[in-house]
Design an enzyme around this catalytic site. Structure first.
Site, PDB file in Angstrom:
ATOM      1  N   ASN A 149       0.810  -1.394   0.131  1.00  0.00           N
ATOM      2  CA  ASN A 149      -0.118  -0.061  -0.073  1.00  0.00           C
ATOM      3  C   ASN A 149       0.673   1.308  -0.087  1.00  0.00           C
ATOM      4  O   ASN A 149       0.316   2.489  -0.390  1.00  0.00           O
ATOM      5  CB  ASN A 149      -0.753  -0.015   1.182  1.00  0.00           C
ATOM      6  CG  ASN A 149      -0.085  -0.324   2.439  1.00  0.00           C
ATOM      7  OD1 ASN A 149       0.449  -1.304   2.836  1.00  0.00           O
ATOM      8  ND2 ASN A 149      -0.096   0.651   3.203  1.00  0.00           N
ATOM      9  N   HIS A 200     -14.296   0.455  -1.197  1.00  0.00           N
ATOM     10  CA  HIS A 200     -13.865   1.966  -1.199  1.00  0.00           C
ATOM     11  C   HIS A 200     -12.775   2.402  -1.745  1.00  0.00           C
ATOM     12  O   HIS A 200     -12.255   3.293  -2.263  1.00  0.00           O
ATOM     13  CB  HIS A 200     -13.954   2.977   0.196  1.00  0.00           C
ATOM     14  CG  HIS A 200     -12.759   2.832   1.196  1.00  0.00           C
ATOM     15  ND1 HIS A 200     -11.789   3.743   1.172  1.00  0.00           N
ATOM     16  CD2 HIS A 200     -12.533   1.670   1.891  1.00  0.00           C
ATOM     17  CE1 HIS A 200     -11.020   3.006   2.037  1.00  0.00           C
ATOM     18  NE2 HIS A 200     -11.579   1.920   2.387  1.00  0.00           N
ATOM     19  N   CYS A 323      -4.157   4.774   7.083  1.00  0.00           N
ATOM     20  CA  CYS A 323      -4.413   4.469   8.499  1.00  0.00           C
ATOM     21  C   CYS A 323      -3.268   4.561   9.468  1.00  0.00           C
ATOM     22  O   CYS A 323      -3.401   4.672  10.706  1.00  0.00           O
ATOM     23  CB  CYS A 323      -4.418   2.617   8.509  1.00  0.00           C
ATOM     24  SG  CYS A 323      -5.894   2.144   7.669  1.00  0.00           S
TER      25      CYS A 323
END
Length: 380
Positions: A149, A200, A323
């Site tokens: 990510n 999402h 996050c």
């Protein structure tokens, strides 16, 4: 506005939102209810499950709806660990997992499980040989992210899956939250037992996700209080979210077929243009990297200062994962790749979608060339 933070979240497609609104209003019945409204809602849920399964070339019975990537990773890892703990307590993962997996393993260590965190090379890639060496007779799970990510590094999932097929006691979980719709992955060919995705990240609605659970694989439920989702995940189903996710997935899979070259072109432009700017170094690997994530460092500038300067121009990028972006520590992923603390502490992530245009990339690069010398001058 130029939005280049699509790995944090994507803007829902208008068609997806219209689907979500219509289902929320017209099919508001609880799918567990026995009356007609409930049965209609359950019927839509069944259709959404089948539509998603068709896109992923798996069985509808192998799709389990969740609230998103974090829940999916937690359920796959904890659900396997606690279900199979009588057979062994050894788990294998990597040093570059998303926090929703990495922190889950830390929690399991505190509960008596032993975890091997595999190191990665300078490109952020794990070695197949290291996976093989780490397997013991008490190993019950290997869990590896498909597309990182932060850097976009693609892990050799299919090769690892083929290796693990020789160890039937070991379950194979893949975090595909960043990879799905951007980097092809054949679930069955890769011998994957569990796979996480989140709506999402591909223009669906936030709060909806899915976990592929191969037929025959058992998980210990982590949420109790009902018999929904094959008695593995209790809680009233998010029907509108699931239907909207099925539509978003179909739309993005179609775009992946037609517009993959567009993403590759933009990625190539960034990879070749960013290093021409003074002070910029690329952290993402040049090969075997996803076409929608580019990570670079500007060591002379704090990343939050650069992000705010770009935000003032209505250009939106990020540091680490959404996050973890509010944590001040250097990137755990970049440190694992051998980057020093300066590079790992000054990283910027640009993430694209099929909607990103070449003109937007040109404007971003032009503004970056103006902003960096200005910020360096202020520091002097």
């Amino acid at each position: 506005m130029i939005y280049l933070d699509n790995s944090a979240t994507t803007r829902p497609h208008q068609d997806v939102l219209e689907t979500y609104t219509k289902v929320s209003y017209d099919y508001f019945g609880n799918p567990s209810s026995l009356h007609t409204l409930g049965m209609e809602a359950e019927g839509l849920l069944t259709k959404a499950r089948s539509a998603i399964a068709d896109q992923l070339h798996v069985s509808a019975k192998e799709i389990l709806f969740t609230s998103g990537g974090t829940e999916g990773n937690n359920l796959a890892i904890k659900g396997t660990a606690y279900h199979k703990k009588s057979r062994g307590r050894h788990l294998i993962t990597t040093e570059v997992e998303h926090a929703s997996s990495y922190e889950t393993y830390k929690e399991l260590e505190a509960d008596g499980f032993e975890v091997t965190y595999l190191s990665v090379d300078s490109n952020g890639r794990v070695s197949l040989e290291d996976v093989k060496k780490a397997i013991r007779k008490e190993t019950i799970l290997v869990s590896i992210i498909h597309v990182n990510n932060e850097t976009g590094t693609i892990q050799p999932i299919e090769e690892i899956g083929q290796l693990l097929s020789h160890f039937p006691q070991v379950r194979f979980h893949v975090d595909d939250v960043q990879g799905i719709t951007k980097v092809p992955l054949n679930i069955k060919k890769a011998k994957i037992d569990l796979l996480t995705a989140s709506a999402h990240k591909f223009h669906g609605v936030r709060g909806t996700g899915m976990l592929y659970v191969r037929n025959g694989v058992r998980l210990k439920p982590q949420i109790h209080g009902g018999v929904q989702e094959m008695e593995v995940r209790s809680g009233t189903e998010h029907v509108a979210g699931a239907v909207a996710m099925a539509r978003a997935l179909r739309m993005e899979m179609e775009k992946a077929q037609k517009e993959k070259s567009h993403l590759v072109k933009l990625h190539s432009k960034l990879i070749h243009s960013l290093p021409t700017i003074d002070g910029v170094t690329i952290n993402s690997p040049l090969e075997k990297s996803a076409p929608h994530i580019i990570n670079f460092s500007v060591e002379s500038i704090k990343p939050e200062v650069l992000i705010q300067s770009l935000s003032a121009k209505k250009i939106y990028v990020s540091t680490k994962s959404a996050c973890s972006s509010k944590l001040a520590e250097p990137s755990r992923v970049l440190l694992a790749m051998g980057k020093d603390s300066k590079a790992a502490g000054s990283a910027i992530r640009v993430s694209l979608s099929y909607e990103t245009t070449e003109q937007e990339i040109d404007v971003f690069l032009r503004e970056l060339k103006k902003i960096i010398p200005t910020l360096v001058g202020v520091r002097k």
